[in-house]
Design a protein around this motif. Structure first.
Motif, PDB file in Angstrom:
ATOM      1  N   LEU A   1       0.734  -1.180   0.060  1.00  0.00           N
ATOM      2  CA  LEU A   1      -0.027   0.000  -0.011  1.00  0.00           C
ATOM      3  C   LEU A   1       0.938   1.306  -0.046  1.00  0.00           C
ATOM      4  O   LEU A   1       1.971   1.355   0.639  1.00  0.00           O
ATOM      5  N   GLY A   2       0.267   2.121  -0.538  1.00  0.00           N
ATOM      6  CA  GLY A   2       0.982   3.670  -0.427  1.00  0.00           C
ATOM      7  C   GLY A   2       0.133   4.691  -0.545  1.00  0.00           C
ATOM      8  O   GLY A   2      -0.841   4.639  -1.119  1.00  0.00           O
ATOM      9  N   ARG A   3       0.860   5.921  -0.167  1.00  0.00           N
ATOM     10  CA  ARG A   3      -0.218   7.012  -0.181  1.00  0.00           C
ATOM     11  C   ARG A   3       0.545   8.322   0.173  1.00  0.00           C
ATOM     12  O   ARG A   3       1.997   8.287   0.464  1.00  0.00           O
ATOM     13  N   LEU A   4       0.023   9.222  -0.283  1.00  0.00           N
ATOM     14  CA  LEU A   4       0.741  10.728   0.064  1.00  0.00           C
ATOM     15  C   LEU A   4       0.082  11.388   1.199  1.00  0.00           C
ATOM     16  O   LEU A   4      -0.974  11.281   1.522  1.00  0.00           O
TER      17      LEU A   4
ATOM     18  N   VAL B   1       5.403  23.664   3.525  1.00  0.00           N
ATOM     19  CA  VAL B   1       4.555  22.246   3.406  1.00  0.00           C
ATOM     20  C   VAL B   1       5.521  21.319   3.003  1.00  0.00           C
ATOM     21  O   VAL B   1       6.365  21.370   2.049  1.00  0.00           O
ATOM     22  N   THR B   2       5.491  20.048   3.466  1.00  0.00           N
ATOM     23  CA  THR B   2       5.976  18.786   3.285  1.00  0.00           C
ATOM     24  C   THR B   2       5.201  17.879   2.851  1.00  0.00           C
ATOM     25  O   THR B   2       4.239  17.697   3.403  1.00  0.00           O
ATOM     26  N   VAL B   3       5.692  17.160   1.636  1.00  0.00           N
ATOM     27  CA  VAL B   3       4.789  16.230   1.153  1.00  0.00           C
ATOM     28  C   VAL B   3       5.615  14.845   1.175  1.00  0.00           C
ATOM     29  O   VAL B   3       6.690  14.878   0.778  1.00  0.00           O
ATOM     30  N   LYS B   4       5.200  13.702   1.779  1.00  0.00           N
ATOM     31  CA  LYS B   4       5.716  12.492   1.861  1.00  0.00           C
ATOM     32  C   LYS B   4       4.886  11.408   1.233  1.00  0.00           C
ATOM     33  O   LYS B   4       3.734  11.547   1.306  1.00  0.00           O
ATOM     34  N   TYR B   5       5.777  10.512   0.746  1.00  0.00           N
ATOM     35  CA  TYR B   5       5.256   9.165   0.235  1.00  0.00           C
ATOM     36  C   TYR B   5       5.476   8.124   1.411  1.00  0.00           C
ATOM     37  O   TYR B   5       6.452   8.151   2.112  1.00  0.00           O
ATOM     38  N   GLN B   6       4.476   7.648   1.955  1.00  0.00           N
ATOM     39  CA  GLN B   6       4.493   6.576   2.939  1.00  0.00           C
ATOM     40  C   GLN B   6       4.023   5.267   2.320  1.00  0.00           C
ATOM     41  O   GLN B   6       3.312   5.180   1.335  1.00  0.00           O
ATOM     42  N   PHE B   7       4.591   4.194   2.922  1.00  0.00           N
ATOM     43  CA  PHE B   7       3.985   2.828   2.495  1.00  0.00           C
ATOM     44  C   PHE B   7       4.075   1.874   3.697  1.00  0.00           C
ATOM     45  O   PHE B   7       4.451   2.249   4.764  1.00  0.00           O
ATOM     46  N   ALA B   8       3.238   0.767   3.141  1.00  0.00           N
ATOM     47  CA  ALA B   8       3.062  -0.455   4.157  1.00  0.00           C
ATOM     48  C   ALA B   8       2.573  -1.687   3.696  1.00  0.00           C
ATOM     49  O   ALA B   8       2.483  -1.557   2.296  1.00  0.00           O
ATOM     50  N   VAL B   9       2.665  -2.751   4.281  1.00  0.00           N
ATOM     51  CA  VAL B   9       2.116  -3.970   3.811  1.00  0.00           C
ATOM     52  C   VAL B   9       0.964  -4.274   4.819  1.00  0.00           C
ATOM     53  O   VAL B   9       0.727  -4.163   5.746  1.00  0.00           O
TER      54      VAL B   9
END
Length: 187
Positions: A86-89, A143-151
């Protein structure tokens, strides 16, 4: 935007304020490329996601500005056939982290930008995802934008950025780059 008029003693120099730019003009661009590799085993149950190294920061010049985001990430998976990557911003403004460009809330389903089912044969495969979206931060703070990920799956698993799950030292495998670009757009 800097202006200069040449003419000896009549030279005019200065800066056009961003506030007079027409709506839709690009004011500034910030780009970050991530060429390393990383992984996570964080399970997405309960909304947990891990921060990746894919992050960029922009300070808007006006509260009416919008930020156009392009994020391209190359993802590989481990060998658990029941896992999903899974990935999100998220954007971080004044220490408040908010997911965006995610699906609507629906029961116990995880809100994410994308997901990918896995099979053990995917150990040699990279999947490229690109997210393009616009949001209005309504601030002149950074403003900081990050990509986050998980399983997420029935068992433990690992997901990767910029490499395959197998990652054998051979010409059959690859290493890639991922990037995130932020553009301030005049409102």
């Amino acid at each position: 935007m800097a202006i200069t008029r040449l003419g000896g003693a009549n030279a005019i120099t200065g800066t056009i304020p961003n506030s007079v730019l027409a709506a839709g003009n690009v004011i500034q661009v910030v780009n970050t490329e991530f060429t390393g590799t990383e992984s996570t085993t964080v399970l997405a149950s309960g909304g947990n996601f891990a921060d990746s190294s894919l992050t960029a920061t922009l300070t808007p010049s006006s509260t009416s500005s919008k930020i156009f985001v392009t994020c391209t990430v190359n993802r590989g998976s481990g060998n658990n056939a029941d896992q999903v990557h899974l990935g999100r911003l998220v954007h971080v403004i004044s220490a408040t982290t908010t997911p965006f460009f995610v699906g609507a809330s629906a029961g116990n389903r995880i809100q994410t930008s994308f997901g990918r089912g896995n099979a053990s044969t995917d150990l040699n495969t990279l999947l490229t995802n690109t997210i393009e979206t616009v949001f209005s931060p309504n601030t002149t703070s950074a403003v900081t934008v990050k990509y986050q990920f998980a399983v997420r799956g029935t068992g433990s698993g690992t997901v990767y950025i910029n490499k395959t799950g197998q990652d054998t030292d051979s010409v059959q495998y690859q290493r890639t780059a991922s990037s995130i670009t932020l553009m301030e757009i005049a409102g």
